[in-house]
Scaffold this motif. Sequence first.
Motif, PDB file in Angstrom:
ATOM      1  N   GLU A 170       9.525   8.652   0.567  1.00 57.03           N
ATOM      2  CA  GLU A 170       8.662   8.395  -0.712  1.00 57.03           C
ATOM      3  C   GLU A 170       6.889   8.679  -0.236  1.00 57.03           C
ATOM      4  N   VAL A 171       6.818   8.352   0.926  1.00 60.16           N
ATOM      5  CA  VAL A 171       5.357   8.335   1.217  1.00 60.16           C
ATOM      6  C   VAL A 171       4.860   9.688   1.686  1.00 60.16           C
ATOM      7  N   GLN A 172       3.717   9.835   0.769  1.00 63.05           N
ATOM      8  CA  GLN A 172       2.961  11.165   0.987  1.00 63.05           C
ATOM      9  C   GLN A 172       1.810  11.020   2.021  1.00 63.05           C
ATOM     10  N   TYR A 173       0.994  10.137   1.924  1.00 69.11           N
ATOM     11  CA  TYR A 173      -0.146   9.875   2.824  1.00 69.11           C
ATOM     12  C   TYR A 173      -0.139   8.214   3.033  1.00 69.11           C
ATOM     13  N   ALA A 174      -0.636   7.992   4.078  1.00 70.95           N
ATOM     14  CA  ALA A 174      -0.812   6.499   4.626  1.00 70.95           C
ATOM     15  C   ALA A 174      -1.994   6.258   5.222  1.00 70.95           C
ATOM     16  N   THR A 175      -2.576   4.981   5.375  1.00 72.46           N
ATOM     17  CA  THR A 175      -3.753   4.793   6.051  1.00 72.46           C
ATOM     18  C   THR A 175      -4.014   3.388   6.260  1.00 72.46           C
ATOM     19  N   ASN A 295       2.707  -8.652  15.749  1.00 69.50           N
ATOM     20  CA  ASN A 295       1.415  -8.820  15.555  1.00 69.50           C
ATOM     21  C   ASN A 295       0.843  -8.434  14.217  1.00 69.50           C
ATOM     22  N   PHE A 296       0.582  -9.278  13.076  1.00 68.54           N
ATOM     23  CA  PHE A 296       0.246  -8.834  11.891  1.00 68.54           C
ATOM     24  C   PHE A 296      -1.470  -8.935  11.824  1.00 68.54           C
ATOM     25  N   SER A 297      -1.807  -7.471  11.878  1.00 75.24           N
ATOM     26  CA  SER A 297      -3.301  -7.430  12.106  1.00 75.24           C
ATOM     27  C   SER A 297      -3.898  -6.386  11.239  1.00 75.24           C
ATOM     28  N   THR A 298      -3.151  -5.687  10.709  1.00 76.21           N
ATOM     29  CA  THR A 298      -3.756  -4.221   9.894  1.00 76.21           C
ATOM     30  C   THR A 298      -3.267  -3.949   8.477  1.00 76.21           C
ATOM     31  N   PRO A 299      -4.197  -4.103   7.747  1.00 72.80           N
ATOM     32  CA  PRO A 299      -3.935  -3.746   6.129  1.00 72.80           C
ATOM     33  C   PRO A 299      -3.624  -2.280   6.196  1.00 72.80           C
ATOM     34  N   THR A 300      -2.562  -2.039   5.396  1.00 74.38           N
ATOM     35  CA  THR A 300      -2.095  -0.676   5.280  1.00 74.38           C
ATOM     36  C   THR A 300      -1.772  -0.284   3.891  1.00 74.38           C
ATOM     37  N   PHE A 301      -2.156   0.938   3.289  1.00 75.10           N
ATOM     38  CA  PHE A 301      -2.074   1.549   2.257  1.00 75.10           C
ATOM     39  C   PHE A 301      -1.083   2.674   2.324  1.00 75.10           C
ATOM     40  N   VAL A 302      -0.471   3.083   1.292  1.00 76.44           N
ATOM     41  CA  VAL A 302       0.537   4.359   1.121  1.00 76.44           C
ATOM     42  C   VAL A 302       0.103   4.678   0.022  1.00 76.44           C
ATOM     43  N   GLN A 303       0.446   6.295  -0.224  1.00 77.12           N
ATOM     44  CA  GLN A 303       0.419   6.818  -1.403  1.00 77.12           C
ATOM     45  C   GLN A 303       1.544   7.570  -1.634  1.00 77.12           C
ATOM     46  N   LEU A 304       2.240   7.284  -2.586  1.00 72.00           N
ATOM     47  CA  LEU A 304       3.611   7.794  -2.834  1.00 72.00           C
ATOM     48  C   LEU A 304       3.793   9.200  -3.347  1.00 72.00           C
ATOM     49  N   TYR A 305       4.772   9.942  -3.204  1.00 72.33           N
ATOM     50  CA  TYR A 305       4.901  11.199  -4.245  1.00 72.33           C
ATOM     51  C   TYR A 305       4.942  10.758  -5.499  1.00 72.33           C
ATOM     52  N   PRO A 306       4.505  11.913  -6.304  1.00 71.96           N
ATOM     53  CA  PRO A 306       4.574  11.386  -7.975  1.00 71.96           C
ATOM     54  C   PRO A 306       5.996  11.104  -8.446  1.00 71.96           C
TER      55      PRO A 306
END
Lengths: 887, 112
Positions: A170-175, A295-306
């Motif tokens: 489902e994930v198109q992009y992530a950062t 180690n929970f240290s990193t906020p992460t964002f994902v962009q899903l396919y439409p």
Amino acid sequence: MNRPPHWMLRILEWFCPPQLYEAIDGDLTEQFERDHLRFGRRIARLLLLLNVISFFRPGIVLRNKIGMRMINASMTENYLKVALRNIQKRKLYTLINAFGLSIGIAFCGLIYLYILDEASFDQWHSNKSLIYRVEERSFDTWQQDPAQPYRQSAWVQAALLEAMQSDLPEVQYATRFNADYHGIFRYQDKAFTEKITFVDSGFFRMFSFRVLNGNPEKFFHTTEEVILTPAIANKYFGDTDPVGKLVRVDCEGDRSYLVAGVIEAPPANSSLNFEILMPQQNRPHFASHVKQWGNFSTPTFVQLYPKATLQSLSLNMEKLTKKYMGDKLEKWRKESAIPVPEGAKMLEYRFTPLEEIHMKKEVSWYKVSDPQYSYILGAIAVLILVIACINYISLALTTSAARRTEVGIRKTVGAQGGQLLRQFAFESVMLAVISMILGIGLLALFLPYFNTFTGKGITWSGIAMPPFILAMLGISIIVGLIAGIYPALVLSGFRPSVVLKGTGTSRLKAGFTKPLVVLQFTASAILIICSVLMYRQMKYISTKDLGYHKDQILVIPTQTGWNVEADKMVERFRSRTLNDPDVISVAGTTTSFNQGFSRYGYKIKGEQKSAYVYGVDPEYIPTLGITVVQGRNFDRNIASDSLGVIVNEALVRDMKWSDPLNEHLNWREDTVGLGSPVIGVIRDYHFNSLESGIEPMFLSMNKKDVGYLTTMLVKIAPVGVSESVDKLKAAWKDVADDLPFDYTFLDEDVARQYQSYERWMKITGLATGFAVLISCLGLFGLSGINAVNRTKEIGIRKVMGASLSQIFVLLNRQFVWLSLIAFVFATPVSWMIIEKWFMTNFKFQNPVGWEVFAVSMGSGLFVALLAVSYHALQAALLNPAETLKHE
Amino acid sequence: MTKDYLGEFEELVLIMVGILQDEAYGNAIVQEIKERVGRDVMLSAVHVTLYRLEDKGYVKSYLGGATQTRGGRRKRIFRITNSGLALLRSIKESKVQLWKMIPQLNMNTGFC
């Protein structure tokens, strides 16, 4: 039967005069039915719409207005004229009313802007509906609050991004997005500490920050790239094009990077804030971060396919969790200090849409909406509006005698109750609208302060004007109606036969104004008491003995990163400044106050304990003037001291030690050996803010385990601070060469902990000032009318032998009583507010004594007396011959 | 004379009201103009003109009975008043006077 679309005819109804509407509607319907048979529905609808629009012409629309004007225009004109005359005749009262109302309206406008700005957060990203923040929700095995067994956080594992990209269709992009880093940025001879944010290349595809320079397609194809915001680009490169230039960035390791582009700086209403963007791979300890699933240290964002759905995403995410974390979670479940209930999930992931991040208070983030601001501002606006409306009501009532004849005449001529009501309402609304114009001016004046107070960046050009003006007009009209409705009812209720006969006294039995004045004064008194209490608490906080000296101490970061170089830097700087008489001492520490903390948790005899830890050197205790109550300070010449600890009294109490110097603190949970020997005990001091109590804490010289001395505390002589700083700067140049010299003052750092309370105090103080001013203006007006009403009485009393002071007391007595009653009401209310809202933030409180209320009451009374005295004195001084000569 | 002045379109509409008698309402007038003169006119233009004529006193209006077809809305029926008729008549006469002065017209028509 084919009915024409209803809404089109509604448009017609809106502008068409009612007497014509039915026939036109009928004609149009008939036409529509005919067109429908001939051309079909679509064309018929279009033709109907054209026809409806074509009816919007002067010949129709003006017929409407002209019709209304025939009935109302002349009266409205008259109302306007009378209202203007009244304003001119009683300039002072108008001023008092308009002043109060405009401040109230200005506050309302600010709240409106605030809410609008809150709602606008992150709404401009074009992919906003596809972007989600990944959040973890895990069973809290650590010191948990029984009511909340789960912990929610937006900080997830650094490794999650790649796992999601490979395992989730489902994930198109992530950062990833880490914004807490600082590094030294160098270009040619410029070197400064800058805030650095680490992201992945997906960032540029997902978010709609405009790229001003460079090709976003290619950003971060290599890891040696850096993207700047315009302010940073300008700081280092001036007007020259930064793209393609090589810079050096030192963030735990000094390396060269290529400036690949310039990106628009995020606006104030963005949840993502950054100045310099660099690839995640350069983040300190990245290699070890991506290997560790614990180690929970990193906020992460994902962009899903439409087309992707959240359900399938969650399902796949569960599988992913099992795949990568399954064993670890089982281990955690077994080892948890608190038994994990059956069926409780150790860890699961959730997704929050980008648009909702700002409002999601329960998950902490850099900028999260704080509704407290709107509540407090709302309360202040309501209080000020109440005070201002009461001014209007009581002034209108007490001066209503002057309007009686007018009402009588209007009624005899044929005005109906409703008409008079409308007239008086019209007057108050008109005043409110005038106040609105003033209010918008005041709002413009307040806006910069408001921005600093709430941390917002609202600008005039950013405000959509038509809805803003509409909202302000709406507020004004509502305020005008609320203020005007009671006086209008009273005034329009006069009976012409009574009024015009002339038998009524010119004095008004304004019984209802007294409770109003009490209410008004209660509102002011609440604000007065609240601000006095807040001021006392803040005074207490800033002057309380913290247990160490915070004055004349500079806090200087060593700028070397987290390594042994830091310790060497402290040594070098100390020996360089050794002979300087202005530098008293130089101490090193891992963390200064209000610059974060480290806290260790450990198990002792099966019991979960925790303590704060500060890595220090032997100069630390003398520099801060901390008292050693037992044992001794660290000694550089005793090698074993690097293993020993100095603990505070709170830790001794926590451990229930009776002879601490013979104890060991096994904070590293050594299985062999006893742990660190305690070599000293220091008196408790406030290393945390006064919001919390003094918790167990120890000092250590064990650099390997507690960290290196990344911060210097430099105590300087109390004379010529700026010269001393210059000297330190020169010394820094000698030892640190090209590293930037950053410094803060310790006392300012400490004071910054209470910044938000300071701001609350200021805004309450401001509101109090306004409230007192407005209500005193009201009292001033009221006492003036009162004095005029009683001119003859005073004249007679004087003739009969009353003294000046007797008359003064006579006239002021009621106001004193009213304000006393108001304070009686206000005391418990304000005490509740402060105790339940403000004071709960502080562990250390200045006890509230009765003298506070006495002082507030005394000053309130004094100001009130000041306001009423002018007229009372004037009336009392008047020669009775003047007032009585007409009898 | 200025008071009695009628625009070309006003005159046309007024004539139609006269022709249609009891059936003179907005739509009917539009239809009538289309049939007899071949001109497409906007319904709104006709309405506006009718109201203007009413203001001037050349027609008067009343609401007729409701019918099924118009969504139950009544028609506003216009009737020409005596002053309207008189005006039409005077316009016609003054025009005939003028026409008579055009030689070509005079030669081959039996106009009136």
